[in-house]
Design a protein around this motif. Structure first.
Motif, mmCIF file in Angstrom:
data_model
loop_
_atom_site.group_PDB
_atom_site.id
_atom_site.type_symbol
_atom_site.label_atom_id
_atom_site.label_comp_id
_atom_site.label_asym_id
_atom_site.label_seq_id
_atom_site.Cartn_x
_atom_site.Cartn_y
_atom_site.Cartn_z
ATOM 1 N N LYS A 63 6.201 5.389 16.300
ATOM 2 C CA LYS A 63 5.388 5.995 15.231
ATOM 3 C C LYS A 63 4.270 6.875 15.770
ATOM 4 O O LYS A 63 3.742 7.711 15.032
ATOM 5 C CB LYS A 63 4.793 4.875 14.350
ATOM 6 C CG LYS A 63 5.846 4.186 13.501
ATOM 7 C CD LYS A 63 5.423 2.795 13.066
ATOM 8 C CE LYS A 63 5.722 1.787 14.124
ATOM 9 N NZ LYS A 63 5.663 0.389 13.729
ATOM 10 N N MET A 92 5.569 -1.279 3.320
ATOM 11 C CA MET A 92 6.206 -0.746 4.529
ATOM 12 C C MET A 92 5.837 -1.495 5.794
ATOM 13 O O MET A 92 6.071 -1.000 6.883
ATOM 14 C CB MET A 92 5.836 0.739 4.682
ATOM 15 C CG MET A 92 6.298 1.568 3.507
ATOM 16 S SD MET A 92 5.795 3.267 3.661
ATOM 17 C CE MET A 92 6.117 3.832 1.978
ATOM 18 N N ASN A 93 5.264 -2.667 5.637
ATOM 19 C CA ASN A 93 4.933 -3.469 6.813
ATOM 20 C C ASN A 93 5.364 -4.905 6.574
ATOM 21 O O ASN A 93 4.858 -5.577 5.673
ATOM 22 C CB ASN A 93 3.422 -3.387 7.111
ATOM 23 C CG ASN A 93 3.053 -4.217 8.327
ATOM 24 O OD1 ASN A 93 2.784 -5.401 8.224
ATOM 25 N ND2 ASN A 93 3.063 -3.593 9.498
ATOM 26 N N GLY A 94 6.327 -5.362 7.389
ATOM 27 C CA GLY A 94 6.894 -6.695 7.211
ATOM 28 C C GLY A 94 5.904 -7.801 7.525
ATOM 29 O O GLY A 94 5.861 -8.823 6.830
ATOM 30 N N THR A 95 5.095 -7.580 8.554
ATOM 31 C CA THR A 95 4.150 -8.624 8.975
ATOM 32 C C THR A 95 3.176 -8.971 7.859
ATOM 33 O O THR A 95 2.986 -10.147 7.525
ATOM 34 C CB THR A 95 3.376 -8.151 10.225
ATOM 35 O OG1 THR A 95 4.331 -7.866 11.245
ATOM 36 C CG2 THR A 95 2.399 -9.188 10.717
ATOM 37 N N TYR A 117 8.184 -9.570 14.430
ATOM 38 C CA TYR A 117 7.889 -8.465 13.513
ATOM 39 C C TYR A 117 6.559 -7.790 13.815
ATOM 40 O O TYR A 117 6.420 -6.588 13.661
ATOM 41 C CB TYR A 117 7.887 -8.956 12.058
ATOM 42 C CG TYR A 117 9.279 -9.216 11.565
ATOM 43 C CD1 TYR A 117 10.085 -8.161 11.185
ATOM 44 C CD2 TYR A 117 9.798 -10.497 11.522
ATOM 45 C CE1 TYR A 117 11.390 -8.379 10.774
ATOM 46 C CE2 TYR A 117 11.100 -10.728 11.109
ATOM 47 C CZ TYR A 117 11.883 -9.666 10.735
ATOM 48 O OH TYR A 117 13.165 -9.872 10.336
ATOM 49 N N ALA A 118 5.585 -8.594 14.224
ATOM 50 C CA ALA A 118 4.242 -8.031 14.405
ATOM 51 C C ALA A 118 4.206 -7.086 15.605
ATOM 52 O O ALA A 118 4.985 -7.224 16.549
ATOM 53 C CB ALA A 118 3.247 -9.170 14.602
ATOM 54 N N GLU A 119 3.322 -6.106 15.530
ATOM 55 C CA GLU A 119 3.107 -5.215 16.670
ATOM 56 C C GLU A 119 2.478 -6.012 17.815
ATOM 57 O O GLU A 119 1.883 -7.068 17.590
ATOM 58 C CB GLU A 119 2.149 -4.079 16.277
ATOM 59 C CG GLU A 119 2.683 -3.153 15.197
ATOM 60 C CD GLU A 119 3.955 -2.431 15.608
ATOM 61 O OE1 GLU A 119 4.064 -1.999 16.775
ATOM 62 O OE2 GLU A 119 4.855 -2.313 14.768
ATOM 63 N N ASP A 142 -0.988 -4.091 12.287
ATOM 64 C CA ASP A 142 -0.352 -4.555 11.056
ATOM 65 C C ASP A 142 -1.410 -4.965 10.032
ATOM 66 O O ASP A 142 -1.472 -4.420 8.930
ATOM 67 C CB ASP A 142 0.544 -5.770 11.349
ATOM 68 C CG ASP A 142 1.672 -5.448 12.302
ATOM 69 O OD1 ASP A 142 2.514 -4.617 11.944
ATOM 70 O OD2 ASP A 142 1.699 -6.019 13.405
ATOM 71 N N ASP A 159 -0.505 0.415 10.888
ATOM 72 C CA ASP A 159 0.949 0.610 10.990
ATOM 73 C C ASP A 159 1.487 1.216 9.686
ATOM 74 O O ASP A 159 2.237 2.194 9.695
ATOM 75 C CB ASP A 159 1.622 -0.749 11.279
ATOM 76 C CG ASP A 159 3.124 -0.649 11.280
ATOM 77 O OD1 ASP A 159 3.682 -0.185 12.283
ATOM 78 O OD2 ASP A 159 3.748 -1.003 10.259
ATOM 79 N N LYS A 194 3.128 5.087 8.753
ATOM 80 C CA LYS A 194 4.403 5.330 8.048
ATOM 81 C C LYS A 194 4.218 6.270 6.860
ATOM 82 O O LYS A 194 5.035 7.174 6.645
ATOM 83 C CB LYS A 194 5.009 3.989 7.618
ATOM 84 C CG LYS A 194 5.482 3.169 8.823
ATOM 85 C CD LYS A 194 5.750 1.721 8.487
ATOM 86 C CE LYS A 194 6.197 0.961 9.719
ATOM 87 N NZ LYS A 194 6.154 -0.489 9.576
ATOM 88 N N GLY A 235 12.563 -4.020 7.471
ATOM 89 C CA GLY A 235 11.769 -2.901 7.971
ATOM 90 C C GLY A 235 11.516 -2.994 9.461
ATOM 91 O O GLY A 235 10.796 -2.178 10.032
ATOM 92 N N ALA A 236 12.087 -3.999 10.091
ATOM 93 C CA ALA A 236 11.906 -4.177 11.536
ATOM 94 C C ALA A 236 13.036 -5.068 12.032
ATOM 95 O O ALA A 236 13.875 -5.517 11.248
ATOM 96 C CB ALA A 236 10.548 -4.819 11.817
#
Ligand code: HSE
Length: 317
Positions: free
Chosen positions: A116, A168-171, A197-199, A205, A210, A214, A298-299
Motif C-alpha cells: 500500500k 476495509m480493515n480486517g483487524t 491479519y494485523a500489520e 490498523d 491502513d 486503501k 481482505g487479507a
C-alpha cells in the motif's frame, strides 16, 4: 493469452511472496499460463534465487542476507518482464518499495504489488511512469486482497462512481466484533495478530492508517484528488464496548470532495452493519447501478496471492 514468454521477478518472499508462488504454481496450467514463469526471487533473508525449482518453499534456507542496496541492482540486471513487489509496508515514505517499483517501471517492466505504500503515497507519479513506458502498474492486493473491490468497475464500463464506502480493515473489524461479543480490546487485537491479519505495527490498523491508505488508493484510481495526508482519520481506540454492540464500524468513505476514516454507528438495516470478524466489504454507489456491494476476505496468504494472480492475468492476457 499471447504466446510471448513472461518472466517474473518476485521481490520479498515472506507470507505473500510464498503464497503467490504457491498459488501461481498450482493454477498456472488451468489458467493457460504456460508462457509465464518465475525466473528470480530476491529476499533479504533467502538471498537471490534464480530459476527456482518446484518445491522451493520447502527447501528455503534462511540467514542468507541480501543487502537492501543490492535490490535495485538486482532489478536492473534482471531480464524479467514483470516485477512482483511484496516487500514490507511503510506508510511514511513508501520505501523501499517505492524505489523498487520506480526502478522496475523505468526499465519498462510491468509491476504488480500488494504494497500500500507506493500505491497510496506515490500513485500519480508511478501510474504516470507506467503509462509513459507503456507497461502496467497494478495493485489489486492493496484493497480487500482478492475480493473484488475497485476492479468491479471493469465490469461496469461507463458507470460513474458517486461515492465509495466500506469496511476495509480486517483487524479493526475483528476487534469491534469481538468487543460486541464481550471480549476486551487487547485480547481481540492479540487474536487478530495471531491470525496473521494485523500489520507488523498494529497502530496502522487500530488508528485507521491502513484503512486510510486503501481509501486513498481507491480515490486515486477513480481520479479523485484525495492525498493520504489529507484524509481525516480516526481509529477505534475510543470505541466503547457499548458502541461496538450498537454496530459501530470503522468506515472508510470517499466521494469527489470528501474522504475520511472514522468509527460510525450503523443502522441495523445497513448492509455493512452485518459485516463481522475479519471480513471486508465495499459499497460502490454509481450513477447507472445505484449501490453495488462486494464482501469477502481482505487479507490472508492465499487471499492476497489471489489478488496478485488476478493482476498477473491482466498483464499477460
Ligand atoms: N492489516 C490489514 C487488515 C491487512 O487487517 O485488514 C490487509 O491490508
Amino acid at each position: 493469452m499471447t504466446s510471448k514468454h513472461f518472466k517474473i521477478l518476485i521481490l520479498g518472499f515472506g507470507t505473500v511472496g510464498q503464497g503467490f508462488y504457491e498459488l501461481f504454481s498450482k493454477k498456472r496450467d488451468s489458467l493457460g499460463l504456460s508462457n509465464v514463469s518465475v525466473s528470480e526471487i530476491v529476499d533479504m533473508k533467502y538471498g537471490h534465487i534464480t530459476n527456482p525449482k518446484q518445491g522451493i518453499i520447502k527447501e528455503l534456507e534462511g540467514g542468507k542476507t541480501f543487502p537492501q542496496k543490492d535490490v535495485l541492482t538486482a532489478i536492473r540486471e534482471s531480464d524479467a518482464d514483470i516485477v512482483c513487489e511484496f516487500t514490507w509496508l511503510n506508510l511514511k515514505t513508501a520505501e523501499p518499495a517505492y524505489s523498487h517499483v520506480k526502478t522496475a517501471l523505468e526499465l519498462g517492466k510491468h509491476v504488480i504489488t500488494t504494497n500500500k505504500g507506493p500505491s497510496a503515497l506515490k500513485y500519480n507519479e508511478l501510474i504516470g511512469l507506467a503509462k509513459k513506458k507503456n507497461v502496467k502498474f497494478l495493485m489489486k492486493g492493496t484493497v480487500m486482497a482478492g475480493t473484488p473491490s475497485f476492479n468491479l468497475l471493469d465490469l461496469l464500463p461507463g458507470a460513474e462512481v458517486i461515492s465509495v464506502r466500506g469496511i476495509m480493515n480486517g483487524t479493526t473489524n475483528y476487534i469491534l466484533t469481538s468487543m460486541e461479543q464481550g471480549k476486551n480490546f487487547s485480547v481481540a487485537l492479540k487474536e487478530a495478530q495471531n491470525l496473521g491479519y494485523a500489520e507488523a505495527d498494529p497502530t496502522n490498523d487500530v488508528d485507521g492508517f491502513d484503512t486510510a491508505s486503501k481509501i486513498t488508493i481507491i480515490s486515486h484510481i477513480l481520479g479523485w484528488k484525495h492525498e493520504f495526508k489529507d484524509i481525516k482519520i480516526e481509529g477505534i481506540r475510543n470505541v466503547t464496548p457499548e458502541q461496538a454492540r450498537e454496530k459501530t464500524k470503522l468506515i472508510a468513505y470517499a466521494d469527489k470532495t470528501t474522504a475520511y476514516v472514522k468509527p460510525i454507528k450503523l443502522d441495523r438495516d445497513d448492509i455493512l452493519s452485518g459485516v463481522s470478524g475479519v471480513t471486508n466489504a465495499i459499497e460502490i454507489n454509481t450513477d447507472t447501478m445505484g449501490k453495488v456491494y462486494s464482501m469477502g476476505p481482505g487479507a490472508g496468504r492465499i487471499q492476497t496471492a489471489q489478488a496478485a494472480l488476478t493482476d498477473l492475468v491482466t498483464v499477460v492476457k
